[in-house]
Design an enzyme around this catalytic site. Structure first.
Site, short mmCIF file in Angstrom:
data_model
loop_
_atom_site.label_atom_id
_atom_site.label_comp_id
_atom_site.label_asym_id
_atom_site.label_seq_id
_atom_site.Cartn_x
_atom_site.Cartn_y
_atom_site.Cartn_z
CE LYS A 56 -0.19 3.21 4.80
NZ LYS A 56 -0.15 3.29 6.23
CG ASN B 93 -1.77 1.20 1.35
OD1 ASN B 93 -1.82 2.03 0.43
ND2 ASN B 93 -2.44 1.35 2.48
CG HIS C 295 -5.89 1.75 5.23
ND1 HIS C 295 -5.39 2.78 5.99
CD2 HIS C 295 -4.89 0.85 5.10
CE1 HIS C 295 -4.13 2.50 6.30
NE2 HIS C 295 -3.80 1.33 5.77
CD GLU D 63 -3.26 -2.51 7.38
OE1 GLU D 63 -2.07 -2.56 7.07
OE2 GLU D 63 -4.04 -1.67 6.91
CD GLU E 261 -3.04 5.49 6.65
OE1 GLU E 261 -3.02 5.48 5.40
OE2 GLU E 261 -2.17 4.92 7.34
N GLY F 54 2.65 2.55 10.74
CA GLY F 54 3.56 3.68 10.56
C GLY F 54 4.28 4.11 11.82
CB SER G 74 5.53 -1.37 11.95
OG SER G 74 5.07 -0.05 12.21
P1 13P Z 1 3.13 0.62 7.59
O1 13P Z 1 3.66 -0.68 7.01
O2 13P Z 1 3.82 1.82 7.03
O3 13P Z 1 3.05 0.57 9.06
O4 13P Z 1 1.61 0.75 7.05
C1 13P Z 1 0.75 -0.33 7.17
C2 13P Z 1 -0.49 -0.05 6.43
O5 13P Z 1 -1.27 0.81 6.79
C3 13P Z 1 -0.72 -0.83 5.21
O6 13P Z 1 -2.02 -0.63 4.73
#
Ligand code: 13P
Length: 255
Positions: free
Chosen positions: A16, A14, A99, A170, A101, A176, A216
């Site tokens: 983002k 992803n 997701h 997640e 976010e 992150g 992460s």
């Molecule tokens: P990170 O791997 O940067 O923690 O993000 C995970 C994520 O949100 C994947 O959709």
């Protein structure tokens, strides 16, 4: 492995809201060279919406699939800035829904997730349904209740678990932050998700459903998740922007 038929691991990258067009092209070319023909793991790239067409062109005919990071539930109309599921047909094979976010930055509800899920399935695309608890929910012992609420909400009105659907567990506190869940915790939570799916639908479809861990994930911790019987892959954010790291993560899932 709890399933009669082995679940093929699935790893998503992803991106983002990252990459310029030039960076996206370079990364897509790099990934194609690294991954083409890799067997034993399904690899799905989720670039920003602006590069979906480019990704479909640059990865076309390879073993890499393209997924959208988001979608709107109406098929068309006066919804400035939105992209519908039918519009994704031909470029994306899958769509990320729910997701963290989307939920916590943009205020999406479980009801929105349900509408999006229906739209994606109606368009014949594969949903990757993301769920996960906040730090305070985990600390307050409410993880199971939150996962149950998110799954129940997403599947409101569903008679059966869609066969191609992937769930991405997640935990928000791990995204992150560098604070990845331990492999044992990821296993426990993914097994919990599977148990909730079995309760809501049936054991057979729950056992066939692929459940990813995300938060992460990096080249150093991926093998730990790959060894977990109920973790069928990972959804990778930051580390998916680096071809070598993402390749190492995906290869950790090749048996
Ligand atoms: P990170 O791997 O940067 O923690 O993000 C995970 C994520 O949100 C994947 O959709």
């Amino acid at each position: 492995m709890t399933s009669a038929t082995p679940r093929v691991p699935i790893v998503g990258g992803n991106w983002k809201m990252n990459t310029t067009r030039a960076e996206a092209h370079a990364l897509l070319r790099d990934l194609r060279a690294r991954f083409d023909g890799l067997r034993g793991v399904e690899v799905v790239i989720c670039p920003p919406a602006a590069w979906l067409g480019d990704a479909a062109d640059l990865l076309g005919g390879s073993s890499l699939a393209v997924a959208a990071q988001n979608v709107y539930w109406e098929p068309k109309g006066a919804f400035t800035g939105e992209v519908s599921a039918p519009m994704l047909v031909g470029t994306a094979a899958a769509v990320l829904i729910g997701h963290s976010e989307r939920r916590h930055v943009f205020g999406e509800t479980d009801e929105d997730t349900n509408r999006k899920l229906r739209a994606v399935l109606d368009a014949g695309l594969r949903p990757v349904l993301a769920i996960g608890e906040l730090r305070e929910e985990a600390e307050g012992g409410r993880t199971e209740a939150v996962l149950r609420r998110q799954l129940t909400g997403a599947f409101e009105g569903f008679d059966a678990l869609p066969p191609d659907l992937v769930v991405a567990y997640e935990p928000v506190w791990a995204i992150g932050t560098g604070l990845a869940a331990t492999a044992d915790d990821a296993q426990e939570r993914c097994a919990m998700v599977r148990a909730i799916l079995a309760e809501r639908f049936d054991r057979t479809s729950a056992d066939a459903c692929r459940i990813q861990y995300g938060g992460s994930v990096n080249a150093g911790n991926a093998a730990g998740y790959a060894a977990c019987p109920d973790v069928d892959g990972v959804l990778v954010g930051g580390a998916s922007l680096d071809g070598a790291s993402f390749e190492a993560i995906c290869r950790a899932f090749v048996a």
